[in-house]
Every structure is written in structure tokens, then in C-alpha cells.
Design an enzyme around this catalytic site. Structure first.
Site, PDB file in Angstrom:
ATOM      1  N   HIS A  57     -75.190 105.841  24.580  1.00 44.23           N
ATOM      2  CA  HIS A  57     -76.038 105.950  23.659  1.00 44.23           C
ATOM      3  C   HIS A  57     -75.515 106.681  22.337  1.00 44.23           C
ATOM      4  O   HIS A  57     -75.567 107.932  22.358  1.00 44.23           O
ATOM      5  CB  HIS A  57     -77.587 106.688  24.042  1.00 44.23           C
ATOM      6  CG  HIS A  57     -78.705 106.873  23.116  1.00 44.23           C
ATOM      7  ND1 HIS A  57     -79.758 106.319  23.227  1.00 44.23           N
ATOM      8  CD2 HIS A  57     -78.778 107.493  21.789  1.00 44.23           C
ATOM      9  CE1 HIS A  57     -80.512 106.593  22.403  1.00 44.23           C
ATOM     10  NE2 HIS A  57     -80.114 107.087  21.518  1.00 44.23           N
ATOM     11  N   GLN A 154     -85.246 101.631  13.886  1.00 47.25           N
ATOM     12  CA  GLN A 154     -85.369 102.762  13.499  1.00 47.25           C
ATOM     13  C   GLN A 154     -86.789 103.412  12.984  1.00 47.25           C
ATOM     14  O   GLN A 154     -87.204 104.479  13.077  1.00 47.25           O
ATOM     15  CB  GLN A 154     -84.065 103.438  12.612  1.00 47.25           C
ATOM     16  CG  GLN A 154     -84.152 104.905  12.334  1.00 47.25           C
ATOM     17  CD  GLN A 154     -83.849 105.868  13.519  1.00 47.25           C
ATOM     18  OE1 GLN A 154     -82.737 106.215  13.866  1.00 47.25           O
ATOM     19  NE2 GLN A 154     -85.061 106.187  13.874  1.00 47.25           N
ATOM     20  N   HIS A 212     -85.728 104.122  22.668  1.00 44.99           N
ATOM     21  CA  HIS A 212     -85.951 105.603  22.607  1.00 44.99           C
ATOM     22  C   HIS A 212     -87.308 105.861  22.756  1.00 44.99           C
ATOM     23  O   HIS A 212     -88.445 105.930  22.061  1.00 44.99           O
ATOM     24  CB  HIS A 212     -85.803 105.807  20.979  1.00 44.99           C
ATOM     25  CG  HIS A 212     -84.566 105.958  20.395  1.00 44.99           C
ATOM     26  ND1 HIS A 212     -83.709 104.847  20.589  1.00 44.99           N
ATOM     27  CD2 HIS A 212     -83.925 106.942  19.778  1.00 44.99           C
ATOM     28  CE1 HIS A 212     -82.562 105.103  19.893  1.00 44.99           C
ATOM     29  NE2 HIS A 212     -82.525 106.325  19.532  1.00 44.99           N
ATOM     30  N   GLU A 215     -89.203 110.696  22.479  1.00 49.22           N
ATOM     31  CA  GLU A 215     -88.416 111.823  21.904  1.00 49.22           C
ATOM     32  C   GLU A 215     -89.048 112.830  21.187  1.00 49.22           C
ATOM     33  O   GLU A 215     -89.083 112.607  19.900  1.00 49.22           O
ATOM     34  CB  GLU A 215     -87.269 111.271  21.210  1.00 49.22           C
ATOM     35  CG  GLU A 215     -86.089 112.258  20.857  1.00 49.22           C
ATOM     36  CD  GLU A 215     -84.985 111.527  19.902  1.00 49.22           C
ATOM     37  OE1 GLU A 215     -84.216 112.377  19.562  1.00 49.22           O
ATOM     38  OE2 GLU A 215     -85.052 110.420  19.510  1.00 49.22           O
TER      39      GLU A 215
END
Length: 417
Positions: A57, A154, A212, A215
């Protein structure tokens, strides 16, 4: 006839009986003792040999961008500030510029024993600048490193207008892995929807999954539960990775132990990024202050696959980072209290074999006869010695040929007591 090369006087990780290895045609031909003589014989002088480090990652399209972002406003060092500031810099990127910095990041990692990288690559960009750059580098640098490219939104599949369509377009362009960031979507409903989208696209394009996931310190995020359920039902767990899962480290034990059982059923993989998440998480805490790790120690003890990763090198999310996987392991050992004699003996799994499982390359990876002769030599003689002293890599061998080799530390002026 191909030249045979024998490496002798070695200590092998997971194989304490063997001391020699013969390499032929880029493959491991034999491992054992008292093996036949070869055309070339290399004395490893009792040093420790293990498979190459795996960084499963790493945001390669971000490396070394922090200095480039001067004036954009990155000041607090928080996760969400970095996500907000990133689009301002992204608008200035070029393919050659990304390749220049990413190549430096790759060289940093390879020079410290990494031969396999999964590159989280932002595709919330209609021009696909970072993605195209890394797809080119994947081919250009394949002789020294294997790179998997993730189609990672993202700025969110739904928070960013058209994000889902961009992820799918990247898969059509050849991405190896589909990613997501459900906790950053505008509401829980959209986070859940993004996970359904991820699993559907993975199966449609026959690619791996790396999300992801959670987080955040928010214990109610729990998107990992939905991801795990979907891949369990579709029998896709071994092809799936949940990265970060920071909130799971803050969850109450009743919930956690129920999920441990579900994780074992699905066989889903996990990745923890100890340095970056220790830096980013717990920002709203005074004391006690959470340190951002998922339940690494418990995963290891329960046989749930968990690997460690660098995540960032000098970018808006994390100002430090060097691609040194020994440093990543050292931080994880301390933060998760994983340092009993038995634990230290298998701790290297978290930056080697476990990462290979996340990348789904485990069938071709490792120190076994018939597999590619990919390995590194550490400046120590055992797991305990190498980890305790945080030793460096003396040599990296890929398909039987040296990528590099160094001499152990020498003193110009002898040390005197």
C-alpha cells in the site's frame, strides 16, 4: 548450458535447517545442505536470507509532492486537510512530473529490499495523469519491481462528481485493483453504495479489491463489516483487502470478536500503515490518545492475514517516510506490542509473505524450489537479531541476479573500548 550459482553459509527465514541454495535459469533449483558444487559459489557469511519485502500500500503518485505544494496551505497535517488540498496540486501535475517523483520513490524502496509494490493511484481526475504515469512506470521498471496499480477514487466515488465512472474507466484501461474510500463519502448511504459498486466492478473486470476502509477514529464507521459480508457471500475474500481499518482498533471488544469470526470465514486480507496512521489518527483526542492501528496483534494470533505498508513518502498526508520496511515493522511491533520471542520469530511475515497474500502472488512468492530466485540478504543472523538491531539490506537478488549488494558496515578508524 545455463550457469548454476550457489549461495552458501546462509540462514534462511522459515527454514532453519538449510544453509545453501542453488539458483539456475532465474529459479530456485535446490535448498538444503551439502548441495553440489556450482559454476559460481557465493559465501553469505552466515547472514539472514528472506523473500523480498512487499509494500502492499503505497501512494506512488503522491511521493515527494509535499515540497511541491508550498503555498497551497498544507499546515495542520490532518487527513482531511490533505484530501481537501490535494485537488489544488493535482491540477498542476504532468505525466512526466509524476513519473520523475514516483521513480525516485520506487528506487528508494527497491534500494531497501522491496521488489513488490501495490500503488494506490488517484483516478478522480478526468485526465488520468497520475494513473497513466504509473501504468507507464509499471512496464518500464518491471525488471526491478512488480507494481500493481489500484484505481483509487481519492476524492470519493460520490463526493467527487463522476468518481464511480472514472474508477470504471481506469479498470477498462488496465488497472489491477479496484479501490474506494467509503468513510469519505457524503453520507453513510453513499459509503455503503460505493462498497457494493467496488465488489460489482471487481467481479465484472476480474480484478482484486483494496479499499481504504474506516481510516478514522469514529467507531461507528464500520464499513469493513459491509465489505466483509459482500466478499464472503461472493467467495471473493482472498482477493480482497481492507486497508487501514483504524476505527476497528477503537471498537468495543464485543463487536470486534464477532467480526473476528466473520473475517476468518471470508478470508479477507488486512493492511495496517503504522507510521502514517499513528501520525494522523487521534488528533481529536487529548489523553488517552489513540494511535491509529487496527488490531494487528489479534489478527496475527487468529490467523487473519495482516500486512504492513509504508503508505506515504513525503506527501501532504505524511511528511516523513523513506520506503524502509524495517522501520515500518519496528513501529508496528512497538505500537501493537508484538514482541514476545515467538512473535518476533514470525514478525517478518508482515512485510513479506502476508503482503504477498494481499497481492495474490503468494503461489509464486517465497523461498521454495521451483519459484523465482527473488530474495534479500540482511545484515544479521536471525529474525531476533535483525529486528532487534533494525538491520539494513546487504543484497537484493531478482531472478537470480543482483539488483544491488553492499558491504557490511566498516570502520575507517577501529572502534576502541
Amino acid at each position: 548450458m545455463a550457469m548454476k550459482r550457489k549461495f552458501f553459509n546462509a540462514k534462511f527465514y522459515r527454514n532453519c535447517e538449510a544453509t545453501e541454495m542453488i539458483v539456475e535459469n532465474g529459479k530456485i533449483a535446490q535448498i538444503g545442505n551439502n548441495l553440489p558444487k556450482c559454476d559460481e559459489e557465493i559465501d553469505l557469511k552466515g547472514k539472514f536470507v528472506l523473500p523480498p519485502y512487499v509494500d502492499p500500500h503505497l501512494h506512488l503518485d503522491y511521493v515527494y509532492t509535499l515540497a511541491e505544494m508550498e503555498g497551497i496551505g498544507a499546515a495542520s497535517g490532518t487527513l482531511y486537510e490533505a484530501i481537501e488540498n490535494w485537488p489544488k496540486y493535482k491540477a498542476t501535475m504532468t505525466i512526466e512530473g509524476v513519473k520523475k517523483l514516483a521513480r525516485k520513490g520506487i528506487e528508494d524502496e527497491v534500494s531497501q529490499g522491496v521488489q513488490f509494490i501495490r500503488a494506490q493511484t488517484d483516478v478522480t481526475d478526468p485526465k488520468f495523469i497520475g494513473f497513466k504515469a504509473l501504468m507507464e512506470l509499471k512496464e518500464e521498471m518491471k525488471d526491478i519491481v512488480d507494481i500493481q496499480v489500484v484505481a483509487f477514487p481519492q476524492n470519493g466515488m460520490y463526493t467527487y462528481k463522476g468518481g464511480k465512472e472514472l474508477v470504471e474507466e481506469a479498470l477498462k484501461m488496465g488497472a489491477d485493483v479496484v479501490g474506494g474510500i467509503p468513510h469519505y463519502e457524503p453520507a453513510r448511504e453513499f459509503g455503503e453504495k460505493s462498497i457494493h459498486d467496488i465488489v460489482e466492478m471487481a467481479m465484472k473486470y476480474n480484478v482484486l479489491i483494496d479499499v481504504h476502509c474506516d481510516e478514522t477514529d469514529d467507531t461507528m464507521a464500520r464499513f469493513v463489516e459491509i465489505l466483509n459480508a459482500l466478499v464472503y457471500l461472493e467467495d471473493y475474500g482472498t482477493k480482497t483487502t481492507a486497508s487501514h481499518t483504524c476505527s476497528f482498533g477503537s471498537a468495543d471488544n464485543s463487536y470486534a470478536y464477532r467480526m473476528f469470526d466473520m473475517f476468518k470465514r471470508s478470508k479477507m486480507n488486512f493492511i495496517s500503515c503504522p507510521t502514517e496512521n499513528a501520525y494522523l489518527q487521534g488528533r481529536q483526542d487529548t489523553y488517552p490518545k489513540r494511535r491509529g492501528l487496527t488490531r494487528v496483534k489479534e489478527f496475527m494470533h487468529m490467523g487473519i492475514n495482516v500486512a504492513l505498508a509504508q503508505d506515504s513518502i513525503n506527501d501532504p498526508w505524511y511528511p516523513l517516510g523513506s520506503g524502509n520496511m524495517m522501520n515500518i515493522l519496528d513501529n508496528a511491533i512497538h505500537l501493537s506490542q508484538y514482541a514476545s520471542p515467538e512473535e518476533v520469530e514470525n514478525a517478518f511475515d508482515m512485510i513479506t509473505y502476508n503482503g504477498a497474500k494481499c497481492l495474490n502472488i503468494h503461489n509464486e512468492y517465497g523461498l521454495e524450489e521451483g519459484k523465482d530466485a527473488n530474495f534479500i540478504v540482511l545484515d544479521g543472523d536471525s529474525s531476533w537479531d535483525c529486528i532487534r538491531r533494525r538491520v539494513g539490506v546487504l543484497a537484493s537478488v531478482r531472478k537470480g541476479e543482483f539488483l544491488f549488494k553492499k558491504k557490511p558496515t566498516e570502520y575507517e578508524v577501529p572502534f576502541k573500548m
